[in-house]
Design an enzyme around this catalytic site. Structure first.
Site, PDB file in Angstrom:
ATOM      1  N   GLU A   3      -6.279   6.491   5.331  1.00  9.67           N
ATOM      2  CA  GLU A   3      -4.889   6.061   5.325  1.00  9.67           C
ATOM      3  C   GLU A   3      -4.735   5.192   4.073  1.00  9.67           C
ATOM      4  OE1 GLU A   3      -3.639   4.577   9.215  1.00  9.67           O
ATOM      5  OE2 GLU A   3      -5.245   5.676  10.199  1.00  9.67           O
ATOM      6  N   LYS A  52      -0.623   8.559   0.243  1.00 11.37           N
ATOM      7  CA  LYS A  52      -2.066   8.755   0.443  1.00 11.37           C
ATOM      8  C   LYS A  52      -2.645   9.665  -0.637  1.00 11.37           C
ATOM      9  CE  LYS A  52      -1.317   8.258   5.410  1.00 11.37           C
ATOM     10  NZ  LYS A  52      -1.156   9.016   6.664  1.00 11.37           N
ATOM     11  N   ARG A 108     -13.413  19.791   6.359  1.00  7.14           N
ATOM     12  CA  ARG A 108     -12.435  20.641   7.047  1.00  7.14           C
ATOM     13  C   ARG A 108     -11.471  21.349   6.105  1.00  7.14           C
ATOM     14  NH1 ARG A 108     -10.441  17.083  12.097  1.00  7.14           N
ATOM     15  NH2 ARG A 108      -9.288  18.960  12.566  1.00  7.14           N
TER      16      ARG A 108
END
Length: 276
Positions: A3, A52, A108
């Site tokens: 974050e 971000k 991922r």
DNA sequence: ATGTTTGTTCCGAT
DNA sequence: CATCGGAACAAACA
């Protein structure tokens, strides 16, 4: 994981250590990163954070933008080191005789890396709401923006168009610190609550930046030098079993698919959704 | 096997 | 037509 505080930590470290270096070699491993190969020969003028995103501003005026999403990492390394698992992009930078490696890892593959001209930055600035730590962002503006979305306050906090940089963990902790029930509808928020929420969010974000971010059990967030943050040791409610203030059992709600911890005793401002 | 996970985007329903 | 929320994206772990 990252974050705002985690992205800020990485960005300021990279800006300190990579400014003035030139991209010598770039190796990409998937078509989604193809544009990044074109940054060979580009010299880094400055590295800054937008929401971000990590934005490498290059002397040519072009930019390299990296978003780490859930499992992305940017790691400074010796250029001779072997490929790491999930290493998606390998950069080699240089300045004179000095050569430095930079690796983009992403288990991922939710993260993004894109190279292009200045318009990419204009597009970014357009799609994100104000930075919560910006001095000129007032509680009144915050309240107006929150109310512009007819949903729960927890949901609105995660909407990067309303305010940028907060993710699930810091939003959860900010609501606890401000004593606001996460299911409170934005339409029911008072100016005092908005002010408290902004103050608490800023306090938590600044603390977390001071602690160089939060590293969870899976160790997916580490800084550009592979070091863990320590703010996970200072979470207020996220991941807790009991409320640190009153010891009530913490409850977990699923709000739009995100685990939301809250204390039913301390966060009591929730207005009923119906009269059933 | 099932249900989690820090983020974002797309698509269908309202 | 605008807005909201669930599903999907991929991979590991408990």
């Amino acid at each position: 994981m990252p974050e705002l505080p985690e992205v800020q930590t990485i960005t300021s470290d990279l800006n300190k250590h990579l400014k003035g270096l030139t991209f010598d070699q770039v190796e990409t491993t998937a078509v989604v990163y193809a544009s990044v190969a074109k940054c060979v020969g580009e010299k880094i003028e400055n590295i800054r954070r937008i929401a971000k995103n990590i934005v490498f501003e290059l002397e040519s005026g072009r930019v390299l933008i990296v978003h780490l999403a859930m499992t992305g990492q940017l790691l400074v390394s010796d250029p001779k080191t072997c490929k790491l698992p999930w290493e998606r992009i390998t950069f080699i930078l240089s300045k004179g005789d000095k050569k430095i490696g930079l690796k983009f890892r992403d288990m991922r593959m939710f993260g993004k890396a894109i190279f292009g001209d200045k318009t990419l930055v204009e597009n970014l600035l357009q799609k994100y709401g104000p930075e919560p730590l910006d001095q000129s962002f007032t509680p009144q503006q915050f309240l107006t923006r929150l109310k512009s979305k007819k949903t729960t306050v927890k949901n609105a906090l995660l909407d990067q168009k309303i305010v940028s940089g907060l993710g699930n963990i810091y939003a959860t902790d900010a609501l606890f610190m401000a004593k606001i029930h996460p299911l409170t509808l934005t339409t029911n928020l008072s100016p005092a609550q908005a002010e408290a929420l902004l103050t608490c969010a800023k306090t938590i974000l600044l603390e977390a930046i001071g602690h160089r971010g939060s590293t969870l059990e899976d160790k997916m967030y580490i800084d550009a030098y592979g070091k863990q943050g320590s703010h996970q040791n200072f979470f207020r409610i996220y991941g807790k079993k009991n409320c640190p203030k009153c010891n009530t059992n913490v409850e977990i709600l699923k709000i739009n698919g995100r685990g939301t911890y809250f204390c039913p005793t301390c966060q009591h401002e929730h207005k009923q959704l119906s009269f059933n």
